[in-house]
Every structure is written in structure tokens, then in C-alpha cells.
Scaffold this active site. Sequence first.
Site, PDB file in Angstrom:
ATOM      1  N   LYS A  98      -0.947 -10.078   6.325  1.00  0.00           N
ATOM      2  CA  LYS A  98      -0.166  -9.719   7.095  1.00  0.00           C
ATOM      3  C   LYS A  98      -1.270  -8.672   7.077  1.00  0.00           C
ATOM      4  O   LYS A  98      -2.396  -8.511   6.845  1.00  0.00           O
ATOM      5  CB  LYS A  98       0.414  -8.089   5.579  1.00  0.00           C
ATOM      6  N   SER A 152       0.390  -1.849  -0.183  1.00  0.00           N
ATOM      7  CA  SER A 152      -0.578   0.296   0.162  1.00  0.00           C
ATOM      8  C   SER A 152       1.099   1.854  -0.287  1.00  0.00           C
ATOM      9  O   SER A 152       0.101   2.484  -0.491  1.00  0.00           O
ATOM     10  CB  SER A 152      -1.758   0.514   1.492  1.00  0.00           C
ATOM     11  N   ASN A 153       2.174   0.968   0.681  1.00  0.00           N
ATOM     12  CA  ASN A 153       3.155   2.291   0.914  1.00  0.00           C
ATOM     13  C   ASN A 153       3.671   2.738  -1.439  1.00  0.00           C
ATOM     14  O   ASN A 153       4.295   4.116  -1.352  1.00  0.00           O
ATOM     15  CB  ASN A 153       4.766   1.843   1.808  1.00  0.00           C
TER      16      ASN A 153
END
Length: 326
Positions: free
Chosen positions: A190, A66-67
Amino acid sequence: MSPSAASHPDDHSGRPSPSPASLKPGIYVPTVAFFTPDDSVNESTTKEHAVRLARAGVTGLVTHGSNGEAVHLDHGERARITQWTRQALDEAGFSHVPVVVGCGAQSTRETIQLCVEAARAGGSHVLVLPPAYYGGLLSTDLIVAYFRSVADASPLPVLIYNYPGACAGLDLSSDTILTLARHPNICGVKLTCGNTGKLARVVAGTRSSRPDFRVFGGSADFLLPTLAVGGHGVIAGLANVAPKACLELQRLWTLGKHDRARELQYVLAQADWVAIQGGFPSVKVALQKYNGYGGEPRAPTVLLEGAQRKAQEDGFAELITVEKSL
């Protein structure tokens, strides 16, 4: 058949022993994407950042989390970033550092395609979000079928990525994750839902039957709670900015220095709140301010300016002081 899809040899306890494809416990960094002034993906900064993190001692890197602005990248750009990351690590003597590749897409077909491309680009594992655009049409059974189909076809071991914030609120339950953990090519999860109760249930439900199944927290602000219930570390965007501080907290916990670990967790949590509120652009702000690189995100996202940007920079200041002391 992928390496983790092979049957596991038994150890002397009679329980299956970890697969060679299992990830080591530790701190994994979902790297940000870097762009040149003309908005092309930036090879030199991608490589420099990967090596900086490896030299800090992180356990592994994750591209296109997502980063990493994966939704802003085409397939070719994704492949190049993963290739550059793997190449930089190998050339700097870090060939042992795994590169996990984000491969979630909205169709089973494209997700499998991304997994195949990740393997060709040098990835070691893949990280897969559930499809959510048509979430109202997808039952739990269909989500399970999606992950099983991807795991059957993926040449790399699959980590489930549970992130309701990126999936229109879709939040996989511990029961669903434990069902998926029975698949031999699904090697971990995760949890960016921040639910440590769920994390504890998944750890408890896999520690005997799947000792190779890794349960990671999804942000640095609950690294200590993750470790306390037997989780295997975190995949944390904040580690782009302060990898040594994250590693130090894990070290303190392992040594039984729980009071010091708790104090460091307070600092990480405060800084991570800035990163969580600002998203990946705030991580780029911190990198630019304190490391001299970071750059702009791709449109339509932008960096804050003026007083708002200064507030973001200041929100990381205490953590950076700790980082520089390590």
C-alpha cells in the site's frame, strides 16, 4: 508454511500464476474504530459499519490501518475489532470479503505477535508499517531484514505499508519494495506516499515475476492515476464515507469511460483533501453528519467544533451528493 509461501504452479504462459492467497484488485476500506460513551470499543457499530461497506460492494476491509486508531488500542481490543468485523461479514453473507489487519509495531517480535493474533481473530492478510521510532538507527538492509523476518513467521500473507507521514518521514523506495516482493509471503504494498512514479515502477517490476503481487494506492485522491499505470486499486480511508463513489470511478475506468472517471476523480480528490488535512477524525465527522454514527476518537485526539467542524462537513457535501445518486 503460509498459503502464499508455497510454490506457485505455472500457467500455460510459463509464468507463475497468482497464489490463492492473493488479494483481488479493487477498493479496500481501512475502517475507523468506534467507541462507546465510556470509551470501550463498540461492538454494534463496528459490525454495522462493516456490513454497510460490504453491501456497498467494496472488495475488502482493513482493520487497524491509520484510520483505525491502532496506536490507541491494546492487543485485546485489536483482536476483538477484527473478530467482530469477520463475524459480521460472515453472518451477513460476505464470507468472501477479506479482512486485512494492520500489524505494524516497533519491534520485529511484537509485529510477529500481532500477525499471529490477527490470524486467530479471523484476518486473511496483514498490513505492516516499517518501524520508524528508532529510524536513525535503521539502515535499508535492517528494514528489509525486518520485513523478511515478519514474513517468514507470519501465518498470514504480508502487505507492505509505505506511509512516510506515520513513520517519521521514512519512505521506502521502489528498489526496496521490489527486493521485498521476491519473498513468497509478501503479497503486496500500500503506497500512501502518493508517488505514482514509484507505483508504476513496482507494477512494472512485479507484473511478470509476481502476478499475485498487488500494488495499491493509499488514498482515493489518486485512484485514477493508480489504475492508469496498472495498479490494482486503493486502500482508501475516504471509502468509509463514500464507498460507492470509489467503486464507480473504478467501474468507469474499466469500461473505458475515461472522461467521466476523470470528472469523478476531481470530486474524490477535493473531498479527500479534507480527510487528509483532518486525518481520521474528519472521517468520523463525515460519518456522523451524513450517516448518523461515528462518535469521538480516543484522547488525546478530538473532533473539531464550531465553524471548523462545519467546514469539514461542507467539504464532503459534493461527494455525498454523488454517493447518494449511485
